[in-house]
Design an enzyme around this catalytic site. Structure first.
Site, PDB file in Angstrom:
ATOM      1  N   GLU A 190       0.790  -1.226   0.000  1.00 51.11           N
ATOM      2  CA  GLU A 190       0.000   0.000   0.000  1.00 51.11           C
ATOM      3  C   GLU A 190       0.830   1.287   0.000  1.00 51.11           C
ATOM      4  O   GLU A 190       0.859   2.029   0.986  1.00 51.11           O
ATOM      5  CB  GLU A 190      -0.945   0.037   1.213  1.00 51.11           C
ATOM      6  CG  GLU A 190      -1.947  -1.092   1.228  1.00 51.11           C
ATOM      7  CD  GLU A 190      -3.031  -0.909   2.285  1.00 51.11           C
ATOM      8  OE1 GLU A 190      -2.943   0.031   3.084  1.00 51.11           O
ATOM      9  OE2 GLU A 190      -3.975  -1.715   2.302  1.00 51.11           O
ATOM     10  N   GLU A 397      -5.369  -8.366   0.625  1.00 56.82           N
ATOM     11  CA  GLU A 397      -6.092  -8.094   1.878  1.00 56.82           C
ATOM     12  C   GLU A 397      -7.535  -7.792   1.523  1.00 56.82           C
ATOM     13  O   GLU A 397      -7.813  -7.177   0.493  1.00 56.82           O
ATOM     14  CB  GLU A 397      -5.537  -6.866   2.619  1.00 56.82           C
ATOM     15  CG  GLU A 397      -4.190  -7.078   3.250  1.00 56.82           C
ATOM     16  CD  GLU A 397      -3.635  -5.829   3.923  1.00 56.82           C
ATOM     17  OE1 GLU A 397      -4.425  -4.950   4.334  1.00 56.82           O
ATOM     18  OE2 GLU A 397      -2.407  -5.724   4.022  1.00 56.82           O
TER      19      GLU A 397
HETATM   20  C1  BGC Z   1      -2.818  -2.533   5.885  1.00 60.18           C
HETATM   21  C2  BGC Z   1      -2.859  -3.380   7.134  1.00 60.18           C
HETATM   22  C3  BGC Z   1      -3.930  -2.835   8.048  1.00 60.18           C
HETATM   23  C4  BGC Z   1      -5.263  -3.015   7.353  1.00 60.18           C
HETATM   24  C5  BGC Z   1      -6.469  -2.553   8.139  1.00 60.18           C
HETATM   25  C6  BGC Z   1      -4.147  -2.110   5.381  1.00 60.18           C
HETATM   26  O1  BGC Z   1      -4.143  -0.726   5.227  1.00 60.18           O
HETATM   27  O2  BGC Z   1      -2.038  -3.142   4.907  1.00 60.18           O
HETATM   28  O3  BGC Z   1      -1.580  -3.357   7.694  1.00 60.18           O
HETATM   29  O4  BGC Z   1      -3.908  -3.397   9.294  1.00 60.18           O
HETATM   30  O5  BGC Z   1      -5.267  -2.335   6.133  1.00 60.18           O
HETATM   31  O6  BGC Z   1      -6.450  -1.184   8.334  1.00 60.18           O
END
Ligand code: BGC
Length: 495
Positions: A190, A397
């Site tokens: 990110e 993610e």
């Molecule tokens: C990040 C994680 C974070 C998640 C939830 C992403 O921005 O890669 O490290 O914990 O989102 O906020």
């Protein structure tokens, strides 16, 4: 023959779904990867053990007063450094086919440079990868998930300074040499969030607040570092099969009304948030609207050149095409409305984007204020396909937070069911090439400057009340295990 039967079944399924409900048949491909993600600083702990150097996050969370909720730190976090075998077994028991982790750069290279290796740190990641592979899971490795070696920062080297590029490439090379069993590589997690929070509003380590200048410089340097690492990988490791990419976070942005201004605002927001990274890699340059907006405001601020660094023809040669797959982190959908032009005395990212954000009152909202809108993920996927071609896509993610007070986490099950169904819909109906879904996160962990109060895990940990950090199964754990093992999802009641 079998294929023909499957095809007919799919057609029948479509015929029964002519009422506007989802039309997919509920079945992910057999070789589809379901995984779970983590990141070094958020789970490892052992912040000063076995020769590890400090990261900017170690320094940041130890500041007094603390910039982190409840003075929380990653000193212990999930204690994963000591419990990785238990955690990887837990991931395997979840039925996962892939496990995403990141490397703590200063654990391996205490001062950041590849000439001084901390062998114990390196061994930790070799053992971790072996453990993942032992259970038949694919290791998905991120080289930088925000924990920069503090020594580099103290020497004036961070993501604002181009000197970091060759240092990062040397670190990447070393890790690739040492972890040949990794199945997917990505350079940076990110870049948008990292640049905006760490160099824009200063809410993340190292806490630099120079919005509208340092954040753009960071974006530029990160893109170059990524592209140079990609070129190095292709040149020096031609026999390695693992695809190489960068993880870009991208939400879905809908116009607040159907006015042309709001439609333009939603497009503009997409280009500032996602296009800013996708575009240079797929097409070689910043998106036009981003260049125009920042140049326009820079001129009216009385500057002789744009605050956005220029991508040169040489950069274009480096960046264009510098990925083998698209990795996205996606969480929510948000509405964008056109905003008034702000005064030219104030310089920041927000004024450059010129968009107001809001949620539709009918949307369900999580504790973080993020809207749960499964339809948005399908729209995003269609858009990515249209913009950047049908490259394989992995969700590195995807997930939802709750307050962690109950293991009966219906919101998480509902979220995943909806999002998985819409992803499958995009795969089967819109022919988008999604190959993996890696939810955030395997287990509850440190939510950066927000501390331990927000829980994203498929597995629960009660950081404030349970010093044993026992891993506990949630309702969503069982739900997800059913999906990972059957590769089926029931979309009957998903709207
Ligand atoms: C990040 C994680 C974070 C998640 C939830 C992403 O921005 O890669 O490290 O914990 O989102 O906020």
């Amino acid at each position: 023959m079998q294929q023909t039967i499957a095809f007919v079944l799919v057609l029948l399924q479509f015929a029964f779904n002519a009422d506007g409900a989802l039309k997919n048949n509920g079945q992910f491909p057999r070789n589809f990867l379901f995984g779970a993600a983590t990141a070094s600083y958020q789970i490892e702990g052992a912040w000063n053990e076995d020769g590890k150097g400090q990261s900017t996050w170690d320094e940041f969370t130890h500041r007094i007063p603390s910039p982190v909720t409840n003075n929380d730190t990653g000193d212990i976090a999930c204690d994963h450094y000591h419990r990785y075998k238990e955690d990887i077994k837990m991931a395997a028991d979840l039925g996962l086919q892939a496990y995403r982790f990141s490397i703590s750069w200063p654990r391996v290279l205490p001062n950041g440079y590849a000439d001084t290796i901390n062998e114990k740190g390196m061994q930790f990641y070799k053992d971790l990868v072996d453990e993942i592979v032992k259970y038949g899971m694919v290791p998905v490795c991120t080289l930088f998930h925000w924990d920069l070696p503090l020594k580099l920062y103290e020497n004036g080297i961070d993501w604002r300074n181009e000197k970091i590029i060759d240092i990062f490439v040397a670190y990447s090379r070393l890790m690739i040499q040492n972890l040949p069993k990794v199945g997917y590589w990505s350079t940076i997690n990110e870049p948008r969030v990292h640049c905006l929070r760490s160099y824009g509003d200063g809410k993340h380590a190292p806490g630099i607040a120079e919005s509208g200048i340092a954040d753009y410089q960071c974006s530029y340097v990160i893109l170059k570092a990524h592209a140079k690492a990609y070129r190095m990988y292709k040149k020096e490791f031609p026999h390695y099969k693992a695809p190489f990419g960068i993880v870009i976070d991208c939400q879905w942005y809908v116009p607040a009304t159907n006015s042309s201004e709001d439609i333009a605002a939603a497009e503009r927001y997409y280009e500032f948030e996602c296009g800013m990274y996708f575009h240079p890699i797929s097409k070689g340059d910043w998106p036009d609207i981003v260049k125009k907006r920042i140049a326009h405001r820079s001129q009216l601020e009385g500057r002789s050149s744009s605050r956005l660094p220029q991508i040169t023809p040489e950069d274009i040669r480096l960046m264009k095409g510098a990925q083998d797959y698209i990795a996205i982190n996606h969480y929510f959908t948000i509405m964008a409305a056109n905003a008034e032009e702000a005064s030219y005395d104030e310089i920041n990212y927000k004024h450059d984007v010129r968009v107001n954000l809001l949620n539709d009152p009918s949307w369900k909202i999580s504790v973080l204020g993020w809207a749960i809108c499964p339809f948005g993920v399908r729209e995003l996927l269609k858009h990515l396909k249209e913009q950047y071609g049908n490259e394989p896509i992995i969700f590195a993610e995807i997930g939802v937070a709750d307050d962690g007070t109950s293991l009966k986490d219906d919101i998480r099950t509902e979220y995943y069911q909806g999002y998985f169904c819409y992803i499958l819909e995009a795969m089967q109906i819109d022919d988008v090439n999604v190959v993996a879904i890696i939810p955030w996160s395997l287990m509850d962990n440190l939510e950066w400057a927000k501390g331990y109060i927000y829980h994203f895990g498929l597995i629960g940990i009660d950081f404030y009340n349970d010093p044993t950090l026992t891993r506990r199964l949630k309702d969503s754990t069982y739900f997800y295990r059913n999906v990972t093992t059957t590769k089926r999802i029931n979309c009957d009641n998903v709207k």
